[in-house]
Every structure is written in structure tokens, then in C-alpha cells.
Design a protein around this motif. Structure first.
Motif, PDB file in Angstrom:
ATOM      1  N   UNK B 100       0.604  -1.470   0.098  1.00 47.84           N
ATOM      2  CA  UNK B 100       0.036  -0.583  -0.028  1.00 47.84           C
ATOM      3  C   UNK B 100       0.771   1.536  -0.231  1.00 47.84           C
ATOM      4  N   UNK B 101       2.320   1.378   0.148  1.00 48.19           N
ATOM      5  CA  UNK B 101       2.777   2.020   0.477  1.00 48.19           C
ATOM      6  C   UNK B 101       4.189   2.725  -0.375  1.00 48.19           C
ATOM      7  N   UNK B 102       4.584   0.830  -0.350  1.00 50.27           N
ATOM      8  CA  UNK B 102       6.023   1.347  -1.025  1.00 50.27           C
ATOM      9  C   UNK B 102       6.521   1.415  -2.582  1.00 50.27           C
ATOM     10  N   UNK B 103       5.289   0.481  -2.857  1.00 53.71           N
ATOM     11  CA  UNK B 103       5.372   0.090  -4.472  1.00 53.71           C
ATOM     12  C   UNK B 103       4.604   1.079  -5.045  1.00 53.71           C
ATOM     13  N   UNK B 104       3.695   1.523  -4.058  1.00 50.48           N
ATOM     14  CA  UNK B 104       2.995   3.550  -5.170  1.00 50.48           C
ATOM     15  C   UNK B 104       3.923   4.168  -5.195  1.00 50.48           C
ATOM     16  N   UNK B 105       4.914   4.346  -3.930  1.00 44.73           N
ATOM     17  CA  UNK B 105       5.687   5.411  -4.184  1.00 44.73           C
ATOM     18  C   UNK B 105       7.324   4.764  -5.029  1.00 44.73           C
ATOM     19  N   UNK B 106       7.364   3.815  -5.508  1.00 45.60           N
ATOM     20  CA  UNK B 106       7.801   3.285  -6.449  1.00 45.60           C
ATOM     21  C   UNK B 106       8.033   3.442  -8.009  1.00 45.60           C
ATOM     22  N   UNK B 107       6.268   3.074  -7.445  1.00 50.28           N
ATOM     23  CA  UNK B 107       5.946   3.619  -9.375  1.00 50.28           C
ATOM     24  C   UNK B 107       6.024   5.294  -9.769  1.00 50.28           C
ATOM     25  N   UNK B 108       5.647   5.561  -8.281  1.00 48.98           N
ATOM     26  CA  UNK B 108       6.070   6.993  -8.986  1.00 48.98           C
ATOM     27  C   UNK B 108       7.475   7.814  -9.020  1.00 48.98           C
ATOM     28  N   UNK B 109       8.352   6.501  -8.468  1.00 51.21           N
ATOM     29  CA  UNK B 109      10.321   6.774  -8.546  1.00 51.21           C
ATOM     30  C   UNK B 109      10.072   7.697  -7.550  1.00 51.21           C
ATOM     31  N   UNK B 110       9.542   8.037  -6.641  1.00 52.56           N
ATOM     32  CA  UNK B 110       9.713   8.317  -5.134  1.00 52.56           C
ATOM     33  C   UNK B 110      11.045   7.351  -3.963  1.00 52.56           C
ATOM     34  N   UNK B 111      12.075   7.442  -5.085  1.00 52.20           N
ATOM     35  CA  UNK B 111      12.965   6.739  -3.783  1.00 52.20           C
ATOM     36  C   UNK B 111      12.990   7.157  -1.975  1.00 52.20           C
ATOM     37  N   UNK B 112      13.297   8.585  -2.480  1.00 50.95           N
ATOM     38  CA  UNK B 112      13.375   9.198  -0.988  1.00 50.95           C
ATOM     39  C   UNK B 112      12.323   9.176   0.018  1.00 50.95           C
ATOM     40  N   UNK B 113      11.364   8.888  -0.741  1.00 48.17           N
ATOM     41  CA  UNK B 113       9.897   8.609   0.114  1.00 48.17           C
ATOM     42  C   UNK B 113       9.726   7.243   0.706  1.00 48.17           C
ATOM     43  N   UNK B 114      10.739   6.092  -0.744  1.00 50.92           N
ATOM     44  CA  UNK B 114      10.552   4.644  -0.017  1.00 50.92           C
ATOM     45  C   UNK B 114      11.615   4.267   1.334  1.00 50.92           C
ATOM     46  N   UNK B 115      12.621   5.457   1.418  1.00 51.16           N
ATOM     47  CA  UNK B 115      13.886   5.073   2.746  1.00 51.16           C
ATOM     48  C   UNK B 115      13.521   5.645   3.452  1.00 51.16           C
ATOM     49  N   UNK B 116      12.266   6.906   3.402  1.00 49.00           N
ATOM     50  CA  UNK B 116      11.827   7.851   4.764  1.00 49.00           C
ATOM     51  C   UNK B 116      11.088   6.541   5.732  1.00 49.00           C
ATOM     52  N   UNK B 117      10.169   5.771   4.378  1.00 48.52           N
ATOM     53  CA  UNK B 117       8.764   5.043   5.168  1.00 48.52           C
ATOM     54  C   UNK B 117       9.651   3.946   5.670  1.00 48.52           C
ATOM     55  N   UNK B 118      10.798   3.008   5.495  1.00 48.12           N
ATOM     56  CA  UNK B 118      11.467   2.084   5.579  1.00 48.12           C
ATOM     57  C   UNK B 118      12.207   2.612   7.293  1.00 48.12           C
TER      58      UNK B 118
END
Lengths: 538, 436
Positions: B100-118
Motif C-alpha cells: 500500500x505504500x512502498x510499491x505506489x511510491x516505487x511506481x512514482x519513482x520516489x526513492x527518497x519517500x521509500x527510504x523515509x518510510x522504511x
């Protein structure tokens, strides 16, 4: 028709019986059917004697003695016996049973007739097959039916050492175990041990076959080891030892039994009994018993007897050592009195079966009917004798007659073996009743006099070994092997016990829920034995 | 809430309208959960089950302390108690987070967002585990699990940091590695610290049990198998010499009068041909008689049943060495337990307690006793730890004793042999029935 149903047993009918197919009859008053027993006339032909013995004395000899001495002559018979004697002159019928109770005699009164047989099953057509609920309760406590009651409401067992006379129904007691303890100066342990050894020599000699090999059931305990040693000493021919085990990985006593066999260079035949054998042979075993017996040694006894029959006709065993010289109940019973418990409850509990479970196990309406009924052994427990002596007397009285001896007799006879128990010979019982208690039990040591008497015949390891009974792994059996079959038998549709017992508690035992003493296995064996017995007898 | 008599379900309205009684059969309810504190709520059915479990369905007697500990175990909420459970929880929450969060961010190519979430996800786990590793509601061994989980979490963070390096996210790589190394370090530091911290405090108090019992008794009567506390006034008449002139096979010496009373009430003496006394001389009227009878048997086996505490060690020492007991005499003495070694090696969770009084008692133990213990055992006792025998249910104690007796009969030399984790050990030894 009646004779056909008898098989190898015999039946006596008295009253207004129809003598069809009978082997002997007198004017419609008395008729005898079947085979398996012996019939003999007294020399004057006044009395006819029908019955059976363990083989040491012939019925014709007993008949002769009866004519001379009447009831008193029975005391001198050195064999177990069950007899029916008809006095043609006075028209009196006597039912007689030996003092120790090695042979059984059952009777039922139906209208004007009395039916008598040494096998309970033989009487099935002559009563209404109503279960005796007090006997059921007692079976659940003791694993056998004690006293003169039977599992059937309308059938009685003749008490050992008694003669019942019809038509008056007068009961004569010609012998019963009584405390005759003799404390005389100079009669020390050696004195008593010497007397015992002489007695044992004489008795074992009498019980050995005149020719041919003899077998001994050898567990490795002091009792069977003593009998083995004496047989090895006294029998000029082959003595074969028979022992059982349940797989070398499970606890067994082969170390001790082998020690004795090796000591006398005797052939030692080992029978390994599998869990499958135990279950499969249970119906055949129960079919051979009179009242149900719920101890797990019934099947091993039968299997060992079958094996022994291949080589011998006479088997000696060590039965009787516990009742006469010390047994596993004595010390716990003494302890129970130290910590203050009801003597009768403790005795009922000492069999380690279902005494404490009765209120939950029996259906409430049945529990209400039986809970106040006195136990058979209560009068013997409430006497003024020393507690230990009371316990010895009760053991001799009930354990022999209603459990051990009847079991051994039925199972061995069924395969054509003569089973003889030197340590339960009336002379040994009388010796035991004279023996001061200190020579039976000292401190925590038991069978002192027997150990002393056998000291130079047995390896020291046998004399010194701690108390132990025969071990049967029924706990493991129900946990791993018989769970499903037991569930069907005890809880399935038409399960014979559901009329009497509460299924919930049986279910919890089968699931081994909360078993602090690890006794569910032995309790379940008790129940499956009873269930099979009921199936066969109804 | 179900009625324990007829099983009818009664809701709050039913209970209120019927003055706290069952609407079907009228049986009163002992407890009204809605009127109890949240963490101490009981229903009648739950309490009944507790009593049934403890007494093996009314077959065995139990002590009040055994009921207290059974209740404490029931009340205690443990959460994650193994590292495996941590991984299940960690991955369990990560899956929906990924979807629900990481894959949508990945599709938007928001790498920063992924690292923040993790990073946030792992920091939340870190805080949760750290607080639990400090919590006095958890046993020390459970707190240790939290510390190990923190260390594992640190390793995960560093692995994610490697991902950041690969993706050329230098800021996150440094941040993740710093956080990861901190977690590993703190986890290891905490793991070293925990053994010296105080043990968990019990979630209930004896007063609460008294209050519950009073309510239960008013509604359903006194639990039939609950024993009153052992008293020196408990009277056992001395039987005649036709009983006391003999002996028995074994003697059980209990540290606690209550345990001795429990064994006697459960007929242990009768089942195992065994005298039963306490180190303090219970039962008072019979003590001398039983000891005289015991010493009449030169082959007597002595089984010592004690707490895992300084007093327990003292009990064992006294039985072995005090000439008034069996010191200097040639008797087989079996330590049934509980010893610190058993607790240290236990595979299952045991409610260890600790107190300063126990710490002082341990430090005051005679040198001979202290020398008989291994260094780890001594260290365990010296920080004030103890486990009371009454933590275990009567069936468990009975089985442990039975097992010791069984082993004692099998082995020719049991003297000074350490008992094999008998109380905490394998339950699957099967009983053999003997007939003789």
C-alpha cells in the motif's frame, strides 16, 4: 441341547430338572451334564461326587475320604478342588470348595431349581443376566469381583473353605484363614525359615509331575525364583523357565529371570508380547474368564500358557508369595494410617484403579444406588488384629480366590495345562498365619522368612532386589497403539458400558487430559476388559 | 458471559435485570467484568477453568499460592517472547506496507519517500522493542529477546543502508548505517545489562486473589480442592505401634509446609510408599514418628523438594549434611529441584522473581553451600533471583517427584547426581504400571 452348550465344563442341576442328555441323573432330582470334571461313587454308593481338582488328588480318593469323614475330611485334601456331592440316602446336596479358593464353584437359584457349575458362563441360560451393580463398583475399584458376589445379580460364588448344603441352604465353614500367630521363645527367624524350607520341599515335590518336563513361569521376583530353584533341585527331569517381555527397549525384568535360569542351567524361553498381540488376544482371554478381570496380565498369562503347552503339561508359578509373606499394599496402607485416612477407603484405593473416580465415572443414578453399599472386605478390616495381620488375611481371602488363582486356573486349564501354585498351598497359608509378623515384614523389608529360607538356593541379587511387580506398558499402549479401537469400544455406538458409565470422563482419559498419577492406561485397560466381557456375555 | 452451571450466555442487561444471576438457572455470577479494572477482568468461566486446570478437574488438591501463580500466569500478557515471533511480526506488517505504500511510491519513482518510510517503520519497531526490553512486566528472558530483536533490527537497517549505497542515496545510506549500528550497539548493551536487572513484577497481588476468592466463595462456595495454609496446629493423631513399628521405601523432605500438606492431601505417601515431612518439622505431631520410621530403613531414598532460592539451597544442604537429618549417614539423597541450573537451562518460560531480601540471603549463604554451586548459578542467586516451587501446578510437582522416584529406582547410584531438570523436563516419560 444343554450339554452342547457346556463345552469342556460341567453343570449340575438340582430340583425338578429334566435329565435329557445328562451323563448321570437320579429320578429327576439331580442331573449332571458336560465333561471336564470327574464323577466318582463312594465305596458304599451312598454318595456321588462330581468335581475337579488341580490334579494332585483324584476325585475317587476324595469320595472315599468323604464317606469316612464327611465335611471334616475336606480339610486334609492337599489340592484345590470344587465339588458337588449328592447324598442319595438323605437326598442332600453339598457344594464344596477348597479353603484357598484355587477352584471356583458358582450357583444360581431359579424357582425350585439350583444350577451349579465351575464356570460362570455355563450358568448363563439359567438366570436373567442382570448386572450386579455393587459388583460393578467393586470391579472398577479392584479389577476383580471380590467375595461371593458375581457380576450377575442372580449368581453367587461359593466362598472358599465352605460347604453349602441344599435344600436347607446351610453354610458350613470347614476352613478359613484365621490369625494363629505363635510367638514362642527360641523360635527365631532361622527356626521359621527351616520349617518353611522343609514345607516347600515337600509341597513342590508333590506338585511336580511324576514324569516328563515341568514348566515354571519365572518373572525374576523372589516368589517365582524360589519355586524355580526348588523345582530345579527336586525334579529329575527337565525344568523349563518361561518369561515375558514387551520389547527389549521397554522396562523388563529379564535380567533377573535370566540370572535364576542361568544359575540352575535351565532352558529359558522368552516370549515377546507386542502391543498388537495384547489388543488382539484380549477378547479370547476375556472369554476364558468367569467374572471379568481387568489387570493387564491376563493376556500375557494366556499367551505364555499357550507357548508352554507346546512342551509341558504342568506349570508351577509363584502366585501366593505376596498374600502369604508380604505384598505391595502393606506399607502404603500403614502410611495411610499415619497420615490419617479412612481405612476402608484406603484399601479400596490401594488397588490403584478407579475408587476415587467412582462419583464421576458411574452414571449418577447408579452411583446413588451403590455408594453406600459396604465393601466385602470391610468386616475383615475392622477387627482388633494388628493392621498388618488384617491385611494379610484379606489378601489371602480375596486376592487368591477371586483374582489370582481363578485367573490362572481358567487360563491354564483352557489350553490344557495344569497350573500349580506351591506358595498358595493350604499348608503354606497355614504356616503364614502362624508366622510372627516380624518375620514377614521388618522395617521396609518384606518376605524376610522366604528370603532366609531360600538364601542358599538363590543368587544374592535376587534376594536383595527391591520390590517390583510385573510391568505391563498399557499407558504407552493406549497412547500410541490402541487409542482408536478403544475409542470405538468404549464410546462408539452400542458401546456396552454407556449404560453404566459417563462417557465424558472416559473421553478425557483417552485424551490423557490431566493424569497426575499416569494411571489412565491401566484404568482404560480395566474398562476395555469389562466392555469386551459384557459384549461376550450378553 | 456464560453461566458455569448451565452454560447459558447472559449479556450485561440479563445480568443486571437478574441481580447478577443467570437468567436461566438463577446461579449467581461471582464476577462482573464490567465492574473490574481492565487488566484484572475475570469471568466465572475463566476462573472455573483455572481451578479445573490446577486441580486436574477436581482430582488433586492445590495450595493458595499455586492458585495465585496460576492466576498471575493467566493475567500476564506477554506479546513477543521469541525472536521468531519478532520476525513474524516484522514481516507481517511489512507486507501490507509494501503493497500500500512502498510499491505506489516505487511506481512514482520516489526513492527518497521509500527510504523515509522504511526508516520510520524500523524506528517504530526500535522504540517498541526498547520499551519492552526495559519493561518490568516482562520476565528477564523475555526482555532479553527484545534486546536480541533490537540487534537484528540494526542489522536489517544496515542492509537497507547497503541498498541506499547501491542506489547512490548517500544521505540515507549514512543515516541508515548510523541508526543500524546504534541499534546493534544498544541491543548488545541491553542484552548484557538485563541479567543484572530486577525480574518482572507480578501482575496481580495476593490481595486481589483474596478479593476474587471471596466473591467466588459467596457465589459458588469454597473451591473444593483448595487447601488452607499449612499450620503447626494441623493435627495428625499418632497411630499405634502396629503401624509405627515399620518403615517405608522413601522420604520426601519439602522446604515448604504447604507443599508437604499438598502432597499429603493428594495421597502421595500412599501412592509411592513415601513418608512426607517439611524441613521445618511439619506435620508437627507426626514428625518424630515419621523420621524414626524412615531411619529404620537402611535403603531409604530421600527426595528433597525445594524452591530455587537461597532457602532452597539451604534446605538441600541441611538434609544432606545436618546429622539431625541425614548428614554423615549412608542414604540415597536425590535433589528433585528446583536448582538454579534447572532454571538457567529451562527451555520454557518460568516466572522468575527477584528481591533484595533474596539477594542478601544468597550473599549470606554458608561458604560450603556457595562452593557447591556453579559460578553461573551463584551469580543468578546473587542478583536476588528466585523461583518458588508453588509456581508449578500440583500435577506437575507430583509428576516430577514420580519421575525422580522412577529414575532413582532405575539407577543404582543417584547420590549427588544432579536432577535432570525434572520439573521443567520432558513430560513424555511414560508410566509403567506394575502389578505384583
Amino acid at each position: 441341547m444343554v450339554a452342547a452348550a457346556l463345552g469342556k465344563s460341567w453343570l449340575v442341576g438340582w430340583g425338578e430338572v429334566k435329565p435329557e442328555s445328562s451323563v448321570w441323573h437320579e429320578g429327576g432330582k439331580l442331573a449332571i451334564w458336560g465333561s471336564g470334571g470327574e464323577i466318582a461313587w463312594t465305596p458304599s454308593r451312598r454318595f456321588v461326587v462330581v468335581g475337579e481338582t488341580t490334579g494332585e488328588v483324584a476325585i475317587s480318593t476324595i469320595a472315599k475320604q468323604w464317606e469316612e469323614g464327611g465335611i471334616d475330611s475336606l480339610i486334609a485334601i492337599r489340592s484345590f478342588f470344587a465339588l458337588v456331592i449328592w447324598d442319595c440316602q438323605e437326598e442332600l446336596l453339598y457344594l464344596c470348595r477348597d479353603g484357598v479358593g484355587g477352584k471356583t464353584l458358582y450357583y444360581t437359584i431359579s424357582g425350585k431349581n439350583v444350577w451349579i457349575a465351575p464356570r460362570l458362563k455355563t450358568l448363563l441360560p439359567y438366570h436373567k443376566r442382570r448386572i450386579n451393580l455393587v459388583a460393578l463398583r467393586d470391579y472398577l475399584c479392584c479389577a476383580f469381583v471380590p467375595g461371593t458376589q458375581t457380576m450377575w445379580q442372580d449368581v453367587q460364588e461359593l466362598a472358599p473353605g465352605t460347604v453349602l448344603c441344599f435344600p436347607s441352604q446351610t453354610l458350613h465353614i470347614f476352613w478359613q484363614p484365621q490369625s494363629q500367630i505363635r510367638n514362642k521363645e527360641g523360635e527365631d527367624l532361622n527356626f521359621w525359615a527351616t520349617e518353611l524350607r522343609q514345607l516347600l520341599n515337600q509341597i513342590v515335590q508333590e506338585k511336580l509331575p511324576r514324569q516328563g518336563a515341568v514348566g515354571v513361569f519365572l518373572s525374576g521376583g523372589i516368589d517365582s525364583s524360589a519355586v524355580t530353584a526348588l523345582a530345579a533341585q527336586l525334579h529329575p527331569e527337565k525344568v523349563i523357565c518361561y518369561s515375558i517381555h514387551f520389547g527389549k527397549d521397554l522396562p523388563h525384568e529379564l535380567h533377573f529371570s535370566s540370572l535364576v535360569a542361568r544359575h540352575y542351567h535351565l532352558p529359558h524361553v522368552l516370549l515377546e508380547i507386542s502391543f498388537q498381540d495384547m489388543w488382539q488376544q484380549l477378547p479370547a482371554t476375556m472369554a476364558l474368564l468367569d467374572n471379568p478381570i481387568g489387570d493387564p496380565l491376563t493376556v500375557p498369562n494366556l499367551l505364555l500358557a499357550k507357548l508352554a503347552k507346546q512342551s509341558v503339561d504342568v506349570i508351577l508359578n509363584g502366585e501366593g508369595g505376596d498374600p502369604c509373606f508380604g505384598g505391595p499394599k502393606n506399607q502404603p496402607m500403614l502410611l495411610s494410617q499415619i497420615y490419617g485416612s479412612s481405612l476402608i477407603d484406603c484399601y479400596a484405593r490401594s488397588f490403584h484403579k478407579c475408587f476415587d473416580d467412582l462419583p464421576q465415572l458411574l452414571r449418577p443414578e447408579i452411583w446413588e444406588l451403590v455408594k453406600e453399599a459396604p465393601f466385602f472386605f470391610a468386616p475383615d478390616l475392622n477387627t482388633d488384629l494388628e493392621l498388618l495381620q488384617r491385611l494379610f488375611l484379606i489378601n489371602i481371602k480375596y486376592k487368591g480366590a477371586n483374582h489370582i488363582l481363578t485367573k490362572v486356573n481358567n487360563l491354564l486349564t483352557a489350553v490344557g495345562l495344569q497350573g500349580r501354585s506351591p506358595l498358595f498351598d493350604p499348608r503354606i497359608v497355614e504356616f503364614s498365619l502362624r508366622l510372627p509378623l516380624g518375620y514377614k515384614v521388618t522395617g521396609a523389608a518384606e518376605k524376610i522368612v522366604l528370603k532366609q529360607a531360600m538364601a542358599n538356593l538363590l543368587p544374592q541379587a535376587i534376594i536383595d532386589r527391591p520390590k517390583s511387580g510385573m510391568m505391563v506398558p498399557v499407558q504407552l499402549g493406549f497412547q500410541k497403539y490402541w487409542q482408536r479401537q478403544a475409542c470405538d469400544l468404549l464410546l462408539g455406538k452400542d458401546a456396552p458400558l454407556t449404560e453404566y458409565l459417563q462417557p465424558d470422563i472416559i473421553r478425557s482419559w483417552l485424551a490423557y487430559k490431566g493424569d497426575p498419577w499416569r494411571r489412565y492406561g491401566v484404568k482404560l485397560w480395566l474398562l476395555v476388559s469389562l466392555a469386551i466381557w459384557l459384549q461376550q456375555n450378553r | 458471559m456464560k453461566c458455569i452451571s448451565c452454560g447459558t450466555d447472559n449479556n450485561l442487561r440479563d445480568r443486571t435485570e437478574n441481580q447478577g444471576r443467570c437468567k436461566n438457572c438463577g446461579t449467581p455470577f461471582a464476577f462482573e467484568p464490567t465492574a473490574m479494572p481492565v487488566n484484572q477482568r475475570f469471568t466465572d468461566v475463566a476462573f472455573q477453568k483455572l481451578l479445573n486446570d490446577l486441580s486436574a478437574n477436581d482430582r488433586v488438591y492445590f495450595t493458595k499460592n499455586q492458585l495465585f501463580y496460576a492466576l498471575a500466569k493467566r493475567v500476564r500478557k506477554t506479546g513477543i517472547t521469541t525472536v521468531g515471533q519478532f520476525w513474524v511480526g516484522y514481516i507481517g506488517f511489512l507486507i501490507p506496507l509494501t503493497f500500500f505504500v512502498i510499491l505506489p511510491l516505487l511506481s512514482l519513482e520516489l526513492q527518497t519517500g521509500i527510504f523515509i518510510v522504511l526508516l520510520v517503520y524500523n524506528i517504530i519497531w526500535f522504540i517498541y522493542l526498547w520499551l519492552r526490553s526495559q519493561s518490568l512486566n516482562l520476565l528477564r528472558r523475555e526482555r532479553l529477546v527484545q534486546a536480541r530483536a533490537i540487534r537484528n533490527l540494526g542489522i536489517v537497517l544496515m542492509l537497507i543502508g547497503l541498498g541506499a549505497v547501491w542506489l547512490q542515496q548517500a544521505f540515507f545510506a549514512i543515516l541508515l548505517w548510523l541508526t543500524g549500528m546504534t541499534a546493534v550497539g544498544l541491543g548488545m548493551w541491553q542484552a548484557r545489562r538485563i541479567p543484572n536487572m530486577m525480574e518482572a513484577s507480578l501482575p496481580i497481588t495476593p490481595d486481589l486473589l483474596d478479593a476474587l476468592l471471596e466473591k467466588w466463595q459467596n457465589a459458588h462456595g469454597f473451591p473444593p480442592k483448595l487447601l488452607e495454609k499449612a499450620s503447626f496446629n494441623d493435627y495428625f493423631p499418632i497411630p499405634g505401634s502396629d503401624v509405627t513399628d515399620y518403615s517405608f521405601d522413601r522420604l520426601v523432605v519439602c522446604q515448604s509446609n504447604d507443599i508437604a500438606k499438598m502432597l499429603i492431601a493428594n495421597n502421595f505417601h500412599f501412592e509411592y510408599n513415601s513418608g512426607i515431612v517439611s524441613i521445618g518439622g511439619y506435620p508437627r505431631t507426626l514428625f518424630e514418628t515419621v523420621m524414626t520410621m524412615a531411619k529404620r530403613n537402611p535403603k531409604l531414598g530421600v527426595f528433597v523438594l525445594h524452591d530455587c532460592s537461597p532457602e532452597g539451597m539451604l534446605t538441600l544442604h541441611r538434609v544432606k549434611n545436618d546429622p539431625n537429618w541425614f548428614g554423615g549417614q549412608d542414604y540415597l539423597i536425590v535433589d528433585v529441584g528446583i536448582s538454579p541450573r534447572q532454571i538457567l537451562e529451562a527451555k520454557r518460560s518460568v516466572l522468575v522473581q527477584s528481591s533484595e531480601a533474596s539477594m542478601r540471603a544468597s550473599l549470606r549463604l554458608e561458604p560450603a553451600i556457595r562452593q557447591s554451586l556453579a559460578a553461573a548459578e551463584l551469580q543468578w542467586l546473587d542478583v536476588g533471583n528466585y523461583v518458588l516451587l508453588e509456581f508449578f501446578s500440583p500435577p506437575k510437582i507430583i509428576q516430577a517427584l514420580s519421575r525422580s522416584i522412577y529414575l532413582g529406582a532405575q539407577l543404582s547410584t543417584m547420590e549427588d547426581r544432579e536432577s535432570d531438570l525434572i520439573i521443567l523436563g520432558d513430560d513424555d516419560f511414560y508410566g509403567m504400571e506394575t502389578f505384583g
